[in-house]
Design an enzyme around this catalytic site. Structure first.
Site, short mmCIF file in Angstrom:
data_model
loop_
_atom_site.label_atom_id
_atom_site.label_comp_id
_atom_site.label_asym_id
_atom_site.label_seq_id
_atom_site.Cartn_x
_atom_site.Cartn_y
_atom_site.Cartn_z
N LYS A 192 -31.53 17.57 6.85
CA LYS A 192 -31.17 17.02 6.91
C LYS A 192 -30.45 16.14 6.86
O LYS A 192 -29.69 16.09 7.63
CB LYS A 192 -31.97 17.70 5.17
CG LYS A 192 -32.71 18.84 5.15
CD LYS A 192 -33.94 17.67 4.06
CE LYS A 192 -35.32 18.26 4.69
NZ LYS A 192 -35.67 19.21 4.04
C1 LIG Z 1 -37.17 20.30 3.25
C2 LIG Z 1 -37.89 20.47 2.19
C3 LIG Z 1 -37.91 21.30 1.19
C4 LIG Z 1 -37.71 22.41 1.83
O1 LIG Z 1 -36.36 22.65 1.71
P1 LIG Z 1 -35.59 23.84 2.56
O2 LIG Z 1 -34.45 24.42 2.63
O3 LIG Z 1 -36.79 24.26 4.10
O4 LIG Z 1 -35.93 24.62 1.84
C5 LIG Z 1 -38.30 20.70 0.06
N1 LIG Z 1 -38.72 20.05 -0.19
C6 LIG Z 1 -39.44 18.79 0.16
C7 LIG Z 1 -39.25 17.35 0.25
C8 LIG Z 1 -38.76 18.65 1.76
O5 LIG Z 1 -38.42 17.74 3.09
#
Ligand SMILES: *Cc1c(COP(=O)(O)O)cnc(C)c1O
Length: 397
Positions: A192
């Site tokens: 991210k």
């Molecule tokens: C990455 C992601 C999540 C989950 O995030 P985590 O921190 O890995 O639990 C949820 N929603 C979207 C749209 C994502 O891209």
């Protein structure tokens, strides 16, 4: 099979984070302090994140993932069990699983084919007397139509939980994503825009909601139970509800503090890469992301192209293989949620019910967009995409 030349370029890992010395040093300092769990570095990270989003410290709570943030937000939203939550089929499974784990029922509303975001008209059409909340996802970092979504929510008295996993830097009409609804849920997963390895943040307009989320995220123990091991003397805590083990560690926050300090610099780099791709691919038969809407800020989390087999002469999956053969990692965001067998079996969903998401999900490819990419890496991606398309058009001609 030909042997790879000895000078084969290194594999370009999709979404590889840019880690710098400051966070490495901070992690080491955290280890040396021996306070690894939730503690002062988490508070510092929360303070910095709140400041970045224009919120108060009491309006944010760090957790160990966005999935946890979504789950806890929906529990803290206090919806009756069995209420329906409307979300998008173009999302990661975690958005839907969190709804299910909160004892609620997911309902999908199709996306706009251009923006790939949930279509407010489709939300309206999906509302029933059982609807309790809307869970929009700011896909790829592009702001959802929050004005329309919030007016639907007000009209039907619904909670809004924004999935901001892609949207740390996103704004919509001058306001940060995650501050429109009742809750905003952020991710610091390794791919991210700000990373802590695993990690997440809950933001909320209402401080009481965040206070509850904070308790729920740490076993349901009364306020700031981590203090019990500090130097102020042992403090008894009380368990006030059946919570979860979702707290962020100082080890994670040690990374996040320095990552967040560079969030704008990294955003600028991704914007440059994004614009390079837009320019380089303008004449190819692939679909490109819609230009960011006026008066919004795109977080540039994912650069997604559409590979339509009829137009491109190559299927999406063959394109993925061809990129891999050129040692470039790609992603698919996402196969639409109803393509997965669990949801088909449990809810009777068929992909055809959400035709826009189905089509996009079967054509989409995410290209590398990490701030770690060098200019030479970006050129490699461009050359690879161009040569695959050129080759495909020769075959079909
Ligand atoms: C990455 C992601 C999540 C989950 O995030 P985590 O921190 O890995 O639990 C949820 N929603 C979207 C749209 C994502 O891209």
């Amino acid at each position: 099979m030909r042997n790879r030349p000895a000078t084969a370029p290194p594999f370009l890992i999709f979404g590889s984070p840019l880690i710098e010395q400051t966070e490495i040093d901070e992690v080491v300092a955290c280890m040396e302090s021996a306070w690894l769990g939730t503690g002062p570095r988490v508070v510092q990270f929360e303070r910095d994140f709140a400041a970045y989003q224009g919120l108060q410290l009491a309006q944010v709570a760090a957790v160990n993932s966005c999935t946890a943030a979504l789950h806890v937000s929906m529990v803290a939203a206090d919806l009756e069990p069995g209420r329906e939550v409307i979300t998008t089929p173009m999302t990661f499974c975690a958005s839907v699983n969190a709804i299910i784990h909160a004892g609620l029922v997911p309902v999908l509303a199709d996306v706009d084919p251009a923006t790939q975001n949930i279509d407010p008209a489709a939300i309206e059409a999906a509302i029933t007397p059982r609807t309790g909340a809307i869970l929009p996802v700011h896909f790829a970092g592009r702001a959802c139509e929050m004005d329309a979504i919030m007016s639907i929510a007000r009209k039907h008295d619904l909670m809004v939980i924004e999935d901001c996993a892609h949207a740390i830097e996103t704004t919509c009409h001058g306001r940060k994503a995650g501050t429109f609804g009742d809750f905003g849920c952020f991710s610091f997963y390794a791919t991210k825009n700000v990373v802590t390895g695993e990690g997440g943040m809950i933001t909320g307009r209402d401080e009481a909601h965040i206070a509850r989320a904070r308790v729920l995220a740490l076993h349901g123990m009364s306020k700031d139970a981590w203090h019990r091991f500090g130097d102020q003397g042992y403090k008894h805590y009380q368990v006030i509800e059946a919570g979860f083990k979702y707290n962020m560690m100082d080890l994670q926050a040690a990374i996040g503090i320095h990552q967040l300090a560079r969030v704008e610099r990294n955003w600028l780099r991704r914007e440059t890469v994004w614009n390079r791709y837009m320019e380089a691919f303008a004449d190819l038969p692939i679909g490109l992301p819609a230009p960011p809407e006026k008066n919004t800020r795109h977080a540039y989390h994912l650069f997604t192209i559409m590979v339509d087999e009829v137009r491109c002469g190559i299927s999406r999956d063959a394109f993925l293989d061809a990129m891999n053969a050129r040692r470039i990692g790609t992603g698919v965001h996402y196969l639409a949620v109803p393509e997965h067998p669990y949801y088909q079996h449990r809810y009777g969903w068929k992909p055809e019910q959400w035709p826009n998401a189905m089509r996009l999900g079967r054509q989409t490819v995410s290209l590398p967009l990490s701030p770690k990419l060098t200019d030479a890496d970006v050129q490699r991606v461009i050359d690879a995409v161009s040569s695959i398309m050129c080759h495909a058009s020769k075959i079909t001609a």
